[in-house]
Write an enzyme that holds these catalytic residues in place. Structure first.
Site, mmCIF file in Angstrom:
data_model
loop_
_atom_site.group_PDB
_atom_site.id
_atom_site.type_symbol
_atom_site.label_atom_id
_atom_site.label_comp_id
_atom_site.label_asym_id
_atom_site.label_seq_id
_atom_site.Cartn_x
_atom_site.Cartn_y
_atom_site.Cartn_z
ATOM 1 N N LYS A 1 0.828 -1.204 0.000
ATOM 2 C CA LYS A 1 0.000 0.000 0.000
ATOM 3 C C LYS A 1 0.875 1.272 0.000
ATOM 4 C CE LYS A 1 -3.948 -2.124 2.434
ATOM 5 N NZ LYS A 1 -4.856 -1.986 3.603
ATOM 6 N N TYR B 1 -12.232 -2.163 -3.560
ATOM 7 C CA TYR B 1 -12.824 -2.227 -2.234
ATOM 8 C C TYR B 1 -14.350 -2.253 -2.265
ATOM 9 C CZ TYR B 1 -8.264 -1.804 0.029
ATOM 10 O OH TYR B 1 -6.986 -2.043 0.489
ATOM 11 N N ASN C 1 -1.826 -0.071 7.065
ATOM 12 C CA ASN C 1 -1.253 -1.349 7.486
ATOM 13 C C ASN C 1 -0.404 -2.032 6.420
ATOM 14 O OD1 ASN C 1 -3.357 -1.980 5.865
ATOM 15 N ND2 ASN C 1 -4.549 -3.110 7.381
ATOM 16 N N HIS D 1 -1.856 -5.485 1.455
ATOM 17 C CA HIS D 1 -3.173 -6.091 1.220
ATOM 18 C C HIS D 1 -2.938 -7.457 0.611
ATOM 19 C CE1 HIS D 1 -7.257 -6.681 -0.466
ATOM 20 N NE2 HIS D 1 -6.603 -7.170 -1.505
ATOM 21 N N GLU E 1 -9.603 -9.276 -7.994
ATOM 22 C CA GLU E 1 -8.620 -8.225 -7.689
ATOM 23 C C GLU E 1 -7.443 -8.244 -8.675
ATOM 24 O OE1 GLU E 1 -7.649 -8.918 -3.591
ATOM 25 O OE2 GLU E 1 -9.614 -8.234 -2.874
HETATM 26 N N1 UDP Z 1 -9.732 -0.710 7.631
HETATM 27 C C1 UDP Z 1 -9.823 0.407 8.457
HETATM 28 N N2 UDP Z 1 -10.603 0.324 9.587
HETATM 29 C C2 UDP Z 1 -11.301 -0.803 9.909
HETATM 30 C C3 UDP Z 1 -11.225 -1.917 9.071
HETATM 31 C C4 UDP Z 1 -10.418 -1.841 7.940
HETATM 32 O O1 UDP Z 1 -9.190 1.426 8.191
HETATM 33 O O2 UDP Z 1 -11.999 -0.805 10.945
HETATM 34 C C5 UDP Z 1 -8.897 -0.639 6.399
HETATM 35 C C6 UDP Z 1 -7.539 -1.312 6.563
HETATM 36 O O3 UDP Z 1 -6.600 -0.574 5.795
HETATM 37 C C7 UDP Z 1 -7.800 -2.683 5.956
HETATM 38 C C8 UDP Z 1 -8.754 -2.361 4.822
HETATM 39 O O4 UDP Z 1 -9.568 -1.311 5.348
HETATM 40 O O5 UDP Z 1 -6.619 -3.309 5.513
HETATM 41 C C9 UDP Z 1 -9.622 -3.496 4.358
HETATM 42 O O6 UDP Z 1 -10.263 -4.077 5.474
HETATM 43 P P1 UDP Z 1 -10.359 -5.655 5.665
HETATM 44 O O7 UDP Z 1 -11.337 -5.897 6.744
HETATM 45 O O8 UDP Z 1 -10.625 -6.287 4.336
HETATM 46 O O9 UDP Z 1 -8.911 -6.054 6.210
HETATM 47 P P2 UDP Z 1 -7.711 -6.850 5.510
HETATM 48 O O10 UDP Z 1 -8.300 -7.886 4.610
HETATM 49 O O11 UDP Z 1 -6.910 -5.811 4.749
HETATM 50 O O12 UDP Z 1 -6.916 -7.423 6.635
HETATM 51 MG MG MG Z 2 -9.718 -7.659 3.070
#
Ligand code: UDP
Ligand code: MG
Length: 147
Positions: A14, A54, A124, A127, A138
């Site tokens: 990211k 997303y 974080n 992805h 994706e």
């Molecule tokens: N995210 C956030 N707040 C939240 C949950 C998710 O900012 O409460 C962001 C974070 O960058 C995350 C992305 O949205 O990586 C996608 O969320 P997901 O639940 O799919 O998490 P991932 O699959 O990336 O672990």
């Molecule tokens: Mg995810």
């Protein structure tokens, strides 16, 4: 039990990870567990592609901030292939919230002191697709339909 299936998944470094120069270290970790990086390319996502990526999160409270974050700078997209590639990349990344990500994971080891954008989105670093269906969808956003 995990079946030994050959899969492809999308790994994104990211904008925060790219800005911090973490791409080489992340790709090295992927290769170290025996996965293959078949494609690797730098992108700047348009608003539309970000919304595509997303779309499963449409309507959630973090959706708008997430789009803003993912379009805020360059990212590096990789097609990672190998046995159980989807779960393996997720395991390498660690938990979504870096404060909960275990030591030894990408999100755990490289968590930033300030891991939130101004509107509270979690920065974080990486992805990884969460299912076969997500991976196909994706990968197509970045590389088109590949075999
Ligand atoms: N995210 C956030 N707040 C939240 C949950 C998710 O900012 O409460 C962001 C974070 O960058 C995350 C992305 O949205 O990586 C996608 O969320 P997901 O639940 O799919 O998490 P991932 O699959 O990336 O672990
Ligand atoms: Mg995810």
């Amino acid at each position: 039990m995990l079946l030994n299936v050959q899969e492809k998944t999308l790994l994104l470094i990211k904008p925060d990870g790219v800005a911090r120069g973490l791409d080489k270290e992340i790709v090295a970790r992927v290769k170290n567990v025996g996965l293959k990086v078949e494609r690797q390319e730098k992108f700047r996502l348009t608003e539309k592609s970000a919304a595509d990526l997303y779309s499963p999160h449409l309507g959630k409270k973090f959706y708008a901030g997430l789009l803003k974050f993912i379009t805020s700078g360059h990212l590096i997209a990789c097609v990672v292939a190998g046995e159980n590639a989807i779960a393996s990349v997720r395991e390498l990344m660690g938990a979504t919230d870096p404060r909960e990500a275990a030591a030894g994971t990408i999100r755990g080891d490289f968590k930033a002191e300030n891991m939130f954008t101004s509107d509270g989105t979690i920065k974080n670093i990486a992805h990884g697709s969460d299912s076969l269906e997500s991976a196909e969808r994706e990968i197509a956003i970045f590389f088109g339909r590949i075999k």
